[in-house]
Design a protein around this motif. Structure first.
Motif, PDB file in Angstrom:
ATOM      1  N   HIS A 235      -6.125   8.668   0.144  1.00  0.00           N
ATOM      2  CA  HIS A 235      -4.713   8.815   0.401  1.00  0.00           C
ATOM      3  C   HIS A 235      -4.036   7.718  -0.622  1.00  0.00           C
ATOM      4  CE1 HIS A 235      -6.165   5.456   2.739  1.00  0.00           C
ATOM      5  NE2 HIS A 235      -4.970   5.293   3.294  1.00  0.00           N
ATOM      6  N   CYS A 236      -2.766   7.660  -0.361  1.00  0.00           N
ATOM      7  CA  CYS A 236      -1.875   6.876  -1.438  1.00  0.00           C
ATOM      8  C   CYS A 236      -1.776   5.412  -1.050  1.00  0.00           C
ATOM      9  CB  CYS A 236      -0.390   7.243  -1.281  1.00  0.00           C
ATOM     10  SG  CYS A 236       0.591   6.733   0.123  1.00  0.00           S
ATOM     11  N   HIS A 237      -2.329   4.720  -0.123  1.00  0.00           N
ATOM     12  CA  HIS A 237      -1.965   3.159   0.263  1.00  0.00           C
ATOM     13  C   HIS A 237      -2.642   2.527  -0.769  1.00  0.00           C
ATOM     14  CE1 HIS A 237      -1.133   3.742   4.871  1.00  0.00           C
ATOM     15  NE2 HIS A 237      -0.129   3.926   3.969  1.00  0.00           N
TER      16      HIS A 237
ATOM     17  N   HIS B 102       6.245   5.458  -0.488  1.00  0.00           N
ATOM     18  CA  HIS B 102       5.623   5.087   0.796  1.00  0.00           C
ATOM     19  C   HIS B 102       6.193   3.845   1.102  1.00  0.00           C
ATOM     20  CE1 HIS B 102       2.751   6.054   3.883  1.00  0.00           C
ATOM     21  NE2 HIS B 102       2.128   5.046   3.664  1.00  0.00           N
TER      22      HIS B 102
ATOM     23  N   GLY C 107       2.668   2.142  -1.226  1.00  0.00           N
ATOM     24  CA  GLY C 107       2.011   3.481  -1.741  1.00  0.00           C
ATOM     25  C   GLY C 107       1.244   3.230  -3.069  1.00  0.00           C
TER      26      GLY C 107
ATOM     27  N   THR D  69       8.828   7.750   3.998  1.00  0.00           N
ATOM     28  CA  THR D  69       9.094   8.555   2.655  1.00  0.00           C
ATOM     29  C   THR D  69      10.532   8.743   2.577  1.00  0.00           C
ATOM     30  OG1 THR D  69       7.965   9.787   1.002  1.00  0.00           O
ATOM     31  CG2 THR D  69       8.335  10.541   3.168  1.00  0.00           C
TER      32      THR D  69
ATOM     33  N   ASP E 138       6.743   8.944   7.473  1.00  0.00           N
ATOM     34  CA  ASP E 138       5.681   9.813   6.586  1.00  0.00           C
ATOM     35  C   ASP E 138       4.620   9.688   7.505  1.00  0.00           C
ATOM     36  OD1 ASP E 138       3.677  10.285   4.702  1.00  0.00           O
ATOM     37  OD2 ASP E 138       4.872   8.805   3.264  1.00  0.00           O
TER      38      ASP E 138
ATOM     39  N   LEU F 276       1.817  10.846   6.422  1.00  0.00           N
ATOM     40  CA  LEU F 276       0.498  10.945   5.682  1.00  0.00           C
ATOM     41  C   LEU F 276      -0.392  12.117   5.602  1.00  0.00           C
ATOM     42  CD1 LEU F 276      -0.855   7.113   6.592  1.00  0.00           C
ATOM     43  CD2 LEU F 276      -0.463   8.161   4.413  1.00  0.00           C
TER      44      LEU F 276
ATOM     45  N   ASP G  73      -1.304  13.336   3.076  1.00  0.00           N
ATOM     46  CA  ASP G  73      -2.402  13.330   1.927  1.00  0.00           C
ATOM     47  C   ASP G  73      -3.575  12.645   2.410  1.00  0.00           C
ATOM     48  OD1 ASP G  73      -1.146  10.672   2.402  1.00  0.00           O
ATOM     49  OD2 ASP G  73      -1.516  10.205   0.388  1.00  0.00           O
ATOM     50  N   ASP G  74      -3.971  12.224   3.726  1.00  0.00           N
ATOM     51  CA  ASP G  74      -5.148  11.807   4.229  1.00  0.00           C
ATOM     52  C   ASP G  74      -6.428  12.602   3.988  1.00  0.00           C
ATOM     53  OD1 ASP G  74      -6.438   9.365   5.609  1.00  0.00           O
ATOM     54  OD2 ASP G  74      -7.228  11.141   6.974  1.00  0.00           O
TER      55      ASP G  74
ATOM     56  N   HIS H  92      -6.272   8.364   8.849  1.00  0.00           N
ATOM     57  CA  HIS H  92      -4.992   8.384   9.502  1.00  0.00           C
ATOM     58  C   HIS H  92      -4.841   9.777  10.118  1.00  0.00           C
ATOM     59  CE1 HIS H  92      -3.529   4.718   7.734  1.00  0.00           C
ATOM     60  NE2 HIS H  92      -4.324   4.958   6.740  1.00  0.00           N
TER      61      HIS H  92
END
Length: 260
Positions: A48-50, A81, A92, A143, A152, A154, A156-157, A176
């Motif tokens: 994911h983006c973190h 993010h 992000g 976001t 957001d 998440l 994308d997790d 997440h």
């Protein structure tokens, strides 16, 4: 950040770096201490983006040094993010990483559905939030949508799923999406209902006692064979997991080698 090595049925070994941590130079230093040459890596997966899972990306890509190196991630991974407390901070993926990675030979493979990336190796794609007690987020993230800040979720997790004769090995970033939702997705896309091992963060660090209890009860019902957890799991949840799983529970640490 994990280096995952999978021996396929034909004897070939697929080597994947799953997440690249906050500082690429530390990832590379640890690889050096473990006598791992970055050039053996076949692909990178970003859960994911973190930033603590992605900021080290460019240094790692440069060290691998391969043309068309696949980086597998969700299509929204480059989005804005943010957290708003104690002040607005972008948490992000750093700006410009898409282009920087491509400059050093990487090729982005952006997927949001279950995708096979090698023999018996899959990425979950987006994980549906179906389990009631996992629907409440433990942190507030935002976001941008049409010029407005919005929560957001998440989406994308994503997690890595390895289908072995002894059952599924699931490697998570932060979970997440909820670890039970992730396990249900893994079993759904593979048809395999045996969970050999869970490796990664379970993001129960801010969870209440009820969610922790229900999560552990579900994991016990699934008869999970081994758990290797840490990162954002949280001390309270780790203590309860140790109580429930005894010797099946292992605490992750830097440099740990796991053979399954």
């Amino acid at each position: 950040s994990y280096l995952v090595e999978i021996k396929n049925n034909d004897g070939n070994i697929c080597r994947i770096i799953f997440d690249t941590a906050t500082y690429g130079e530390l990832v590379l230093r640890n690889m050096e201490l473990l006598n791992v040459d970055a050039k053996i890596v076949d692909a990178i997966i970003l859960s994911h983006c973190h930033y603590d899972h992605t900021r080290g990306l460019i240094e790692v890509v440069k060290s691998i040094g391969k043309e068309d190196l696949p980086i597998i991630a969700h299509p929204t991974i480059f989005r804005s993010h943010l957290v708003l407390k104690p002040k607005m901070i972008h948490v992000g993926m750093p700006k410009g990483y898409k282009e920087k990675a491509e400059e050093h030979g990487a090729r982005w493979i952006l997927v949001n559905k279950p995708t096979e990336i090698a023999e018996n190796i899959m990425i979950t794609g987006e994980v549906e939030r179906r389990v009631d007690f996992e629907k409440t987020p433990t942190i507030k993230l935002y976001t941008l949508s049409n010029g407005a800040l919005v929560p957001d979720e998440l989406i994308d997790d994503m997690s890595l799923v390895i289908n072995t004769p002894e059952g599924l090995v699931i490697v998570t970033g932060c979970s997440h999406a909820g670890i039970i939702n992730i396990l249900n997705k893994a079993m759904e896309i593979t048809g395999n209902r045996t969970i050999r091992a869970i490796i990664g963060g379970l993001h129960l660090i801010d969870a209440g006692e009820d969610r922790i209890r229900k999560t552990i009860e579900y994991l016990v019902r699934l008869n999970v064979k081994e758990l290797y957890v840490g990162h954002c799991t949280g001390l309270k949840a780790e203590c309860e997991l140790l109580r429930a799983f005894a010797e099946k529970f292992k605490k992750l640490y830097a440099g740990m080698r796991i053979t399954l």
